[in-house]
Design an enzyme around this catalytic site. Sequence first.
Site, mmCIF file in Angstrom:
data_model
loop_
_atom_site.group_PDB
_atom_site.id
_atom_site.type_symbol
_atom_site.label_atom_id
_atom_site.label_comp_id
_atom_site.label_asym_id
_atom_site.label_seq_id
_atom_site.Cartn_x
_atom_site.Cartn_y
_atom_site.Cartn_z
ATOM 1 N N LYS A 159 51.974 38.312 27.597
ATOM 2 C CA LYS A 159 52.260 38.647 28.995
ATOM 3 C C LYS A 159 51.100 38.198 29.883
ATOM 4 O O LYS A 159 50.036 37.815 29.382
ATOM 5 C CB LYS A 159 52.488 40.153 29.142
ATOM 6 C CG LYS A 159 51.291 41.015 28.762
ATOM 7 C CD LYS A 159 51.609 42.489 28.865
ATOM 8 C CE LYS A 159 50.390 43.326 28.451
ATOM 9 N NZ LYS A 159 50.641 44.770 28.592
ATOM 10 N N MET A 167 33.007 33.724 47.932
ATOM 11 C CA MET A 167 34.363 33.344 47.533
ATOM 12 C C MET A 167 34.359 32.187 46.540
ATOM 13 O O MET A 167 35.137 32.176 45.581
ATOM 14 C CB MET A 167 35.190 32.978 48.766
ATOM 15 C CG MET A 167 36.637 32.609 48.448
ATOM 16 S SD MET A 167 37.624 32.245 49.922
ATOM 17 C CE MET A 167 37.801 33.888 50.624
ATOM 18 N N TYR A 213 24.845 36.657 51.248
ATOM 19 C CA TYR A 213 25.347 37.586 52.262
ATOM 20 C C TYR A 213 24.692 38.955 52.129
ATOM 21 O O TYR A 213 24.521 39.481 51.027
ATOM 22 C CB TYR A 213 26.862 37.756 52.113
ATOM 23 C CG TYR A 213 27.675 36.580 52.580
ATOM 24 C CD1 TYR A 213 27.599 36.123 53.895
ATOM 25 C CD2 TYR A 213 28.541 35.932 51.704
ATOM 26 C CE1 TYR A 213 28.353 35.041 54.319
ATOM 27 C CE2 TYR A 213 29.308 34.857 52.125
ATOM 28 C CZ TYR A 213 29.211 34.412 53.437
ATOM 29 O OH TYR A 213 29.971 33.354 53.860
ATOM 30 N N ARG A 257 53.694 57.075 30.642
ATOM 31 C CA ARG A 257 54.004 55.981 31.565
ATOM 32 C C ARG A 257 55.497 55.678 31.483
ATOM 33 O O ARG A 257 56.219 55.766 32.469
ATOM 34 C CB ARG A 257 53.210 54.719 31.230
ATOM 35 C CG ARG A 257 51.716 54.800 31.437
ATOM 36 C CD ARG A 257 51.054 53.437 31.314
ATOM 37 N NE ARG A 257 51.496 52.714 30.114
ATOM 38 C CZ ARG A 257 50.977 51.565 29.719
ATOM 39 N NH1 ARG A 257 50.013 50.989 30.417
ATOM 40 N NH2 ARG A 257 51.414 50.950 28.619
#
Length: 370
Positions: A38, A314, A266, A135
């Site tokens: 998956k 990024m 940053y 679940r």
Amino acid sequence: MSQPHRQTRARILLTNLRDNAKQLKSYIDQQPMLGVIKADGYGHGATEVAHAIADYVEKYAVAFIDEAIALRDSGIDKPIVILQGVYSTEDWLLCAEQQFEPVIHNAQQIDCLSEITSEANRVNVWLKQDSGMHRLGFFADDVEGAVGQLRAHALINQIVLMTHFAEADNPESPLTAMQLERFYAVLHAVCDKIDGVSVANSAFMLGDDVLDAMGLTKWFRAGIALYGQNPSQADLTDNVELKPTMALEAPVIALRIIQPGETVGYGSRWRAQRESRIATVAIGYADGYPRSLPDGTPMIINGQVGCLVGRISMDMITVDVTDIEGIELGDNVELWGEQLPIQVIADQARTITYELFAQVTRRVPRIYED
């Protein structure tokens, strides 16, 4: 198809993937095994993974029906288990046509069978019991009725009773024993009406597998272990040595010297305490390299350890390479892989290896090595 120009890449080590599958198959004495592919093969590429492990698994498993359709469209012809199941009459008919095997975990899924009166191709199903994970699945009191409904329908062929353990990775957890006890109570009630059982995911199959299948076919679900990771806190036996299957790499694209007191990135998170050489590397959070990683996170450059400094951008990260000699533009940096275990990075990011694999984005080319 043209080769990617970008040097940032995820090398997928198919030989290691195949060897992991072979070791797991041997570990469970050649019993039937599901290859869980998956989430695009845990980020490795579902079709490529399926081909690589085909000799060692009897069936594949995916999360939802679209993932199964994509595998069929790519030429994969083995049975495919759909872990989240199906939700319409059309889905059931597609399962019959395509040899998909849905997991049944609620009554509404069985109700969808009411409009199907006959079908040339019968469907194998996996009936999920909620033994404590909470679940998906039928509670214990409802399993026998669900088995009866399925067994009475002309479309249904084999039924495998399954459950999922919440703490299989912790061999000291009392919850696993409690869940197993609940599963046994149901199994005793329905064992003459079903064809197989499945409780063992990677963590349980690598731990102490104590399940008595009562003569039924016992299925093992190999997930993260295929991709070289041991999810159990228990040590592996000497017979199993899982190997890394993905190496995430990127090139150095800039080098500069900064003075003591200067900051990097940053927010000026990191400040140089000495004259420092900083490498800029072409990977960032848009590629799936976690922005949460702290200063000091290691990576391998020319066989030596560099350390992340400053916030992850990024498309780029900055690395302190002051103590590494001979670095040049274009040098390769391993973020995780053959030299640096992915578990080290998962620990730094306070996450799990599954997430790191799955979040490597499609802008990162996969390079398949066999």
